[in-house]
Motif scaffolding. Structure first.
Motif, PDB file in Angstrom:
ATOM      1  N   THR A 191       0.640  -1.341  -0.003  1.00  0.00           N
ATOM      2  CA  THR A 191      -0.169  -0.024  -0.217  1.00  0.00           C
ATOM      3  C   THR A 191       0.871   1.334  -0.093  1.00  0.00           C
ATOM      4  O   THR A 191       0.677   2.201  -0.725  1.00  0.00           O
TER       5      THR A 191
ATOM      6  N   ASP B  25      -4.732  -2.832  -7.348  1.00  0.00           N
ATOM      7  CA  ASP B  25      -4.151  -3.466  -6.072  1.00  0.00           C
ATOM      8  C   ASP B  25      -4.710  -4.922  -5.982  1.00  0.00           C
ATOM      9  O   ASP B  25      -5.881  -5.152  -6.390  1.00  0.00           O
ATOM     10  N   GLU B  26      -3.856  -5.647  -5.408  1.00  0.00           N
ATOM     11  CA  GLU B  26      -4.424  -7.077  -5.588  1.00  0.00           C
ATOM     12  C   GLU B  26      -5.000  -7.706  -6.476  1.00  0.00           C
ATOM     13  O   GLU B  26      -6.168  -8.487  -6.461  1.00  0.00           O
TER      14      GLU B  26
HETATM   15 MG    MG Z   1      -2.337  -5.045  -0.085  1.00  0.00          MG
END
Ligand code: MG
Ligand code: ADP
Length: 486
Positions: A71, A174-175
């Motif tokens: 992050t 993300d992810e």
């Molecule tokens: Mg993450």
């Protein structure tokens, strides 16, 4: 997206990987103050690897396990650039869009970012399903610096014209691997239509399945790929090798390796408690200062053995995976996989017990006919072949004799016959010439094969995408088995 000038020396520093602090990464003072407050004192490896590229405006694929700090790896450089802008976003616009697969993740990312934006004018908005869409539309109407969203709800809001992405210069996926099973590719296609072509795109994922590679090819432009070794991943300093040997010859083979390195500590991994204990006793009868740790030993006993090993009173420690987990013995020079681990990841953990703190280390795996599958699983996990240093690969699926009971009778028989030695070696001790070398073509131990970069930034991709996954070596050598130690 405005390319930001960066001094050449900073770039060079990145390449030399000498930066270790957030301030050396060139992040804005406001962020540095916030970082201090959150207790982030040092960038994590993925942050160290990714932040300089993101600051330079490059597209990037970041591969790292959960919990490695992804992050902040994208959040900090994004915030750095946004803090620079100096005026609020226009109504209904978004400067940076972060897509994440679930509500929980969206909220978590936003929370994380807010740690860094406290006391600044940067506005982080979230958009997730299951919450009032009208309220979300109202908030979007005022414009956002950063919008964190799940794809589904974002599409709904785009269709209502609650926002526009025409000013969105940054896209973060993300992810990404977790989004695949959620119709992500289809959603992304719809969202991408709203985004300007000229943007910076970052993709983060714990794994890189083929579909994610395709997503990266489609939505990223000339991306840098940064990859962070999972914990315990073989460091480059470990010289690895595999020695093909019948199960029953393993004890003598271990002896010959141990004798080759007098005064250097070795950690030997067995599969079972019982087998490990037997092997330890055998080594003791052969005159080695050996101890064992496994589940049948009391905690006290284990601790005492470890202490003796650490203190140099023992030269050889025979251990099972469970007992060895987390132990840190910096003096271990050699790791022997007496039995191949049946969980491929354990190979990495096992060999990671040597070459600690920058020291040298070797890791030798003994592979019996019945263990070819384990070996192949390990090589697949590592995305690299382990160089052959003795014997020749056993034919796949062929004549795998019934697995001899680990370190069982045959080892003891050999022990009793200890004077005999093995036909092809002719010596009972000392350094036997690895049988495989006489077969020709194998890499001698101690030389790293070209192209194998365990623990490097970019491990070789699997040899044949979409193929059998079998390393080429096995195909090439399948017929040279006669040169081995059978
Ligand atoms: Mg993450
Ligand atoms: P990932 O997305 O890779 O799973 P996160 O970004 O959620 O990981 O971070 C995992 C945890 O580590 C979080 O609790 C985060 O606050 C913390 N963290 C991230 N970077 C650092 C750092 N540089 N120093 C200390 N803690 C950090």
């Amino acid at each position: 997206m405005r390319p930001e000038p960066h001094s050449a020396d900073r770039v060079r520093l990145t390449e030399r990987k000498q930066m270790t602090t957030f301030s050396e990464l060139g992040l804005s003072p406001k962020l540095l103050t916030a970082l201090e407050k959150t207790g982030f004192t040092k960038p994590t490896p993925i942050q160290l690897a990714a932040i300089p590229h993101v600051m330079k405006g490059r597209d990037l694929m970041g591969l790292a396990q959960t919990g490695t700090g992804k992050t902040a790896a994208f959040g900090l450089p994004l915030l750095h650039r946004i803090l620079d802008i100096g005026h609020p976003p226009q109504p209904r616009t978004v400067r940076a869009l972060i897509l994440a697969p679930t509500r929980e993740l969206v909220l978590q990312i936003a929370e994380n970012l807010e740690l860094f934006t406290k006391g600044t004018a940067v506005k982080v908005t979230t958009v997730v399903g299951g919450a009032s869409i009208n309220r979300q539309a109202e908030r979007l109407a005022r414009g956002s610096d950063i919008l964190v969203a799940t794809p589904g709800r974002l599409i709904d809001l785009l269709e209502q014209s609650a926002l526009t992405l025409v000013n969105t210069g940054y896209l973060v996926l993300d992810e990404a691997d977790h989004m695949l099973d959620m119709g992500f590719i289809h959603s992304l296609r719809r969202i991408a239509k709203h985004l300007p072509h000229k943007r910076q795109t970052l993709l983060f994922s714990a794994t890189m399945p083929k579909l994610i590679e395709e997503v990266a090819d489609t939505y990223l432009r000339d991306p840098v790929r940064v990859e962070v070794a999972p914990p315990g991943k073989p460091v480059e300093k470990i010289v690895q090798g595999v020695h093909f040997t019948p199960q029953g010859d393993k004890a003598k083979l271990l002896e010959s390796y141990l004798l080759k390195h007098p005064g250097e500590q070795a950690l030997v991994f067995g599969r079972t408690k019982h087998g490990s204990e037997k092997l330890m006793k055998l080594l003791v009868t052969w005159g080695f200062k050996a101890g064992s740790i496994h589940g049948n030993k009391s905690q006290n006993h284990r601790e005492r053995t470890l202490k003796e090993f650490r203190g140099g009173e023992l030269d050889v420690l025979v251990a099972t995976d469970v007992a060895a987990r987390g132990i840190d013995i910096p003096t271990v020079r050699h790791v022997y996989n007496y039995d191949m681990p049946n969980v491929p990841e354990n190979y990495v953990h096992r060999i990671g017990r040597t070459a600690r703190a920058g020291a040298q280390g070797t890791a030798v795996a003994f592979c019996a006919p019945a263990e070819m599958e384990e070996l192949r699983a390990i090589e697949k996990t590592m995305k690299a072949a382990i160089p052959v240093i003795g014997g020749a690969p056993w034919a796949e699926g062929a004549a795998a004799p019934k697995p001899v009971k680990v370190m069982g009778k045959s080892a003891q028989k050999i022990a009793r016959a200890a004077g005999g030695g093995r036909p092809q070696n002719g010596q009972k001790s000392g350094a036997p010439k690895p049988a495989g070398q006489s077969a020709g073509g194998h890499k001698p131990f101690g030389q790293k094969p070209a192209g194998q970069k365990p623990g490097g930034q970019k491990p070789a991709r699997p040899a044949q995408p979409g193929g059998t996954g079998a390393p080429r070596r096995f195909q090439g050598n399948r017929k040279t088995g006669s040169g081995g130690s059978r």
